[in-house]
Design a protein around this motif. Structure first.
Motif, mmCIF file in Angstrom:
data_model
loop_
_atom_site.group_PDB
_atom_site.id
_atom_site.type_symbol
_atom_site.label_atom_id
_atom_site.label_comp_id
_atom_site.label_asym_id
_atom_site.label_seq_id
_atom_site.Cartn_x
_atom_site.Cartn_y
_atom_site.Cartn_z
ATOM 1 N N LEU A 52 0.802 -1.220 0.000
ATOM 2 C CA LEU A 52 0.000 0.000 0.000
ATOM 3 C C LEU A 52 0.840 1.277 0.000
ATOM 4 O O LEU A 52 0.302 2.361 -0.230
ATOM 5 C CB LEU A 52 -0.940 0.014 1.213
ATOM 6 N N LEU A 53 2.134 1.161 0.248
ATOM 7 C CA LEU A 53 2.978 2.356 0.256
ATOM 8 C C LEU A 53 2.987 3.002 -1.126
ATOM 9 O O LEU A 53 3.072 2.302 -2.135
ATOM 10 C CB LEU A 53 4.415 2.001 0.645
ATOM 11 N N PRO A 54 2.911 4.325 -1.174
ATOM 12 C CA PRO A 54 2.972 5.012 -2.477
ATOM 13 C C PRO A 54 4.410 5.028 -2.988
ATOM 14 O O PRO A 54 5.220 5.868 -2.590
ATOM 15 C CB PRO A 54 2.466 6.424 -2.147
ATOM 16 N N HIS A 55 4.739 4.076 -3.827
ATOM 17 C CA HIS A 55 6.123 3.892 -4.270
ATOM 18 C C HIS A 55 6.620 4.990 -5.194
ATOM 19 O O HIS A 55 7.805 5.031 -5.506
ATOM 20 C CB HIS A 55 6.278 2.520 -4.938
ATOM 21 N N ASP A 56 5.754 5.890 -5.603
ATOM 22 C CA ASP A 56 6.191 6.957 -6.497
ATOM 23 C C ASP A 56 6.287 8.311 -5.794
ATOM 24 O O ASP A 56 6.521 9.319 -6.437
ATOM 25 C CB ASP A 56 5.240 7.073 -7.698
ATOM 26 N N ASP A 57 6.153 8.320 -4.450
ATOM 27 C CA ASP A 57 6.253 9.610 -3.770
ATOM 28 C C ASP A 57 7.720 9.983 -3.538
ATOM 29 O O ASP A 57 8.627 9.170 -3.681
ATOM 30 C CB ASP A 57 5.444 9.619 -2.470
ATOM 31 N N GLY A 58 7.943 11.228 -3.199
ATOM 32 C CA GLY A 58 9.298 11.746 -3.048
ATOM 33 C C GLY A 58 10.095 11.066 -1.962
ATOM 34 O O GLY A 58 11.288 10.787 -2.127
ATOM 35 N N TYR A 59 9.463 10.785 -0.822
ATOM 36 C CA TYR A 59 10.174 10.132 0.267
ATOM 37 C C TYR A 59 10.711 8.777 -0.168
ATOM 38 O O TYR A 59 11.884 8.454 0.052
ATOM 39 C CB TYR A 59 9.257 9.921 1.487
ATOM 40 N N HIS A 60 9.854 7.971 -0.742
ATOM 41 C CA HIS A 60 10.247 6.603 -1.095
ATOM 42 C C HIS A 60 11.362 6.603 -2.137
ATOM 43 O O HIS A 60 12.340 5.862 -2.006
ATOM 44 C CB HIS A 60 9.035 5.807 -1.590
ATOM 45 N N LYS A 61 11.251 7.430 -3.151
ATOM 46 C CA LYS A 61 12.289 7.495 -4.183
ATOM 47 C C LYS A 61 13.623 7.920 -3.582
ATOM 48 O O LYS A 61 14.660 7.325 -3.858
ATOM 49 C CB LYS A 61 11.885 8.466 -5.292
#
Length: 113
Positions: free
Chosen positions: A85-94
């Motif tokens: 469920l994590l938003p893999h395209d958000d700034g934090y994750h990248k």
């Protein structure tokens, strides 16, 4: 620990980021702090809470304790569901994954010497 308490534990931006990173590698508290840009003591508290909630396992085989996801537990894959469920395209994750790659590169250079 009840499901509600476990979900409350996971419902924190920094702890979700830790789970996302530990889905990719087994990491020490120092490595996590470096990637996240947070104080080691704060990351240590987050990691202990995640381990107590049965989201992370400790691996003491490496120099220093490292942590990785506790997959396949009795909860029917709750931790994997959270990772999915994590938003893999958000700034934090990248940004976190880029910093993780830097740590992996540094590890491989250390073992190559």
């Amino acid at each position: 620990m009840t499901l509600v308490n476990r979900l409350r534990t996971a419902a924190h931006l920094d702890r979700l980021r830790i789970l996302g990173l530990c889905a990719h590698a087994s990491l020490t508290v120092c490595e996590l702090a470096k990637v996240l840009g947070l104080r080691r003591e704060l990351v240590g508290r987050h990691v202990r809470r995640l381990a107590k909630a049965d989201f992370l396992c400790c691996n003491e085989q490496r120099r220093g304790s490292s942590y990785h996801l506790k997959a396949g537990g009795r909860d029917g894959g709750l931790v994997q569901l959270l990772i999915d469920l994590l938003p893999h395209d958000d700034g934090y994750h990248k940004r976190d994954l880029q910093r993780l790659e830097e740590i992996r590169d540094a590890r491989s250079k250390e073992t190559a010497c």
